[in-house]
Design an enzyme around this catalytic site. Structure first.
Site, short mmCIF file in Angstrom:
data_model
loop_
_atom_site.label_atom_id
_atom_site.label_comp_id
_atom_site.label_asym_id
_atom_site.label_seq_id
_atom_site.Cartn_x
_atom_site.Cartn_y
_atom_site.Cartn_z
N LYS A 79 86.63 83.49 73.46
CA LYS A 79 86.86 85.05 73.98
C LYS A 79 86.09 85.90 73.49
O LYS A 79 86.00 86.07 71.69
CB LYS A 79 88.18 85.49 74.69
CG LYS A 79 88.54 86.30 75.54
CD LYS A 79 88.71 85.59 76.86
CE LYS A 79 89.32 86.87 77.90
NZ LYS A 79 89.64 86.26 78.87
N VAL A 179 96.74 97.47 89.73
CA VAL A 179 95.70 96.77 90.86
C VAL A 179 94.57 96.95 90.88
O VAL A 179 94.05 97.72 91.68
CB VAL A 179 96.50 97.73 92.33
CG1 VAL A 179 97.78 96.99 93.16
CG2 VAL A 179 97.47 99.02 92.22
N GLY A 180 93.91 96.57 90.11
CA GLY A 180 92.56 96.55 89.86
C GLY A 180 91.63 95.14 90.48
O GLY A 180 92.24 94.93 91.53
N ASN A 181 90.47 94.43 89.93
CA ASN A 181 89.53 93.84 90.98
C ASN A 181 90.18 93.07 90.95
O ASN A 181 90.55 92.33 92.16
CB ASN A 181 88.21 93.49 89.14
CG ASN A 181 87.78 94.25 89.59
OD1 ASN A 181 87.26 94.97 90.38
ND2 ASN A 181 86.90 94.00 88.36
N VAL A 182 91.01 92.27 90.14
CA VAL A 182 91.98 91.33 90.64
C VAL A 182 93.04 91.27 91.79
O VAL A 182 93.43 90.26 93.10
CB VAL A 182 92.79 90.19 89.23
CG1 VAL A 182 93.49 89.34 90.20
CG2 VAL A 182 91.33 89.42 88.72
N TYR A 184 94.30 93.65 93.42
CA TYR A 184 93.28 94.46 94.11
C TYR A 184 93.47 93.25 96.13
O TYR A 184 94.14 93.33 97.03
CB TYR A 184 91.78 95.32 94.94
CG TYR A 184 91.62 95.36 96.16
CD1 TYR A 184 92.14 96.63 96.71
CD2 TYR A 184 90.00 94.97 96.38
CE1 TYR A 184 91.40 96.79 98.09
CE2 TYR A 184 89.12 95.69 97.58
CZ TYR A 184 90.46 96.49 98.36
OH TYR A 184 89.64 96.69 99.81
#
Ligand SMILES: NC(=O)C1=CN([C@@H]2O[C@H](COP(=O)(O)OP(=O)(O)OC[C@H]3O[C@@H](n4cnc5c(N)ncnc54)[C@H](O)[C@@H]3O)[C@@H](O)[C@H]2O)C=CC1
Ligand SMILES: CC(C)CC(=O)C(=O)O
Length: 353
Positions: A79, A179-182, A184
């Protein structure tokens, strides 16, 4: 001090990348490449200190080793983190970073994480082929977040089955942190199945979107832990399962996309003692890496989604091992991953000319 940290969890390599012209300060951590090249996203974050960035890169890299091993992928764990404000990133910074990835000649392959986007991967691609999650226009898989969400949805159903005896989410209350990209996309699946949503986010736009589109109830960032719910779904950052938050939890299941949810392993024991079914983070959130890994053999969406659907079975397997061996689920997941790495290591003893 750094070698001590590397030795503790047996990391192979850490690379510090600096470029004065572009302001790049990045760290690439490679944990274990027994199963294959180290694949993991690049996080861009305004870390408060270099120490914090190093620790994050190392923890996330180890998580990727276990994630790919438990998912049955032939990939190792790595990473990277770029220290800085993602709103200030530039083309030249990303290209400089891409050249560092290229210098590793395939030992590390990157993708998106918090603070990086498909457009960023497209820029990095100008400097190196060791990048995934690139735009579909290049024959790649694009943004991994929707596929990660599908995997989390599958894994959450398996965890709910273990806790409640049925995997239906209709009328279940799910508290979602971030509640971001994933998340949402996850909320969309949950809403469509008839779940009730409680959400929080530090970003008012993301919060408003979940409230308006899915009828979610918004609560404060601290309130989410004590929310009256069946499932707590951490989908923001790590270390949120800890001494302070566990006593507040009312949920019977913890199942979310965030990496490194347990601050320390003993917090997995604490969840177990309270009868909370914890879906180990790196098992339930493996959809993204499964999706980008498919790119390495020429992306096929149908094949990738079929693989991601196996997250339901993987979570089920983890709870079965936990029950059979009388151990917490986080440990059952570790055993599953370590067993595969050890088995492959043994099968590679033979010299091949
Ligand atoms: N994007 C992917 O495909 C994958 C993501 N993950 C992990 O899932 C998590 C979410 O990833 P993304 O959705 O891509 O990131 P994101 O950055 O799009 O979403 C995170 C959301 O959490 C919010 N947030 C941050 N701190 C918060 C706090 N203290 N309280 C409440 N909300 C807070 C942010 O405002 C943002 O809306 C991360 O931990 C990431 O490493 C894991 C596997 C794959
Ligand atoms: C899309 C994945 C490769 C992102 C990642 O690094 C992860 O699963 O945490």
């Amino acid at each position: 001090m750094i070698f001590e940290m590397l030795e503790q969890d047996n990391y192979e390599q850490i690379l510090f990348c600096q470029d004065k012209n572009t302001g790049l300060k990045a760290i690439i951590a490679i944990h274990d490449t027994t199963l294959g090249p180290a694949l993991g996203g690049t996080r861009m974050w305004p870390y408060a200190s270099e120490q914090e960035a190093i620790v994050d890169a190392l923890r996330l890299a180890k998580g990727m080793t276990y994630k790919s091993a438990a998912a049955g992928l032939n990939l190792g764990g790595g990473k990277a983190v770029i220290i800085g404000d993602p709103r200030k990133k530039t083309e030249e910074l990303l290209r400089a970073y891409g050249r560092f990835i290229r210098s590793l000649n395939g030992r590390y392959i990157t993708a998106e994480d918090v603070g990086t986007t498909v457009e960023d991967m497209d820029i990095i691609r100008q400097e190196t082929k060791f990048v995934t999650g690139v735009s579909p226009a290049f024959g790649s898989s694009g943004n991994p977040a929707p596929v990660t969400a599908f995997g989390v949805y599958q894994g959450m159903k398996a965890a709910v089955q273990a806790a409640f005896g049925s995997d239906g989410l209709k009328d279940k209350t799910i508290a979602v942190q971030g509640v971001g990209n994933v998340a949402y996309q996850l909320c969309r699946y949950l809403h469509e199945e008839g779940a009730k949503l409680i959400v929080t986010d530090i970003n008012p736009d993301n919060l408003g979107r979940a409230v308006n589109e899915f009828g979610a109830t918004a609560v404060g960032v601290e309130e989410i832990y004590g929310a009256d719910c069946d499932v707590f779904s951490p989908c923001a950052l790590g270390a949120i399962i800890n001494d302070q938050t566990i006593p507040k939890l009312k949920a019977k299941v913890v199942a979310g996309s965030a990496n490194n949810q347990l601050r320390e392993p003993r917090h997995g024991e604490m969840l177990e003692e309270r009868g909370i079914f914890y879906a180990p983070d790196y098992v339930i959130n493996a959809g993204g890496v499964m999706n980008v890994a498919d790119e390495l053999q020429g992306y096929n969406k149908e094949r990738a989604l079929k693989k991601v659907a196996t997250i339901y079975d993987n979570i089920q397997k983890v709870f079965e091992i936990a029950a059979e061996e009388g151990i917490p689920s986080y440990l059952a997941a570790d055993r599953l991953a370590e067993k595969r790495i050890e088995a492959v290591k043994m099968s590679r003893r033979m010299y091949l000319p």
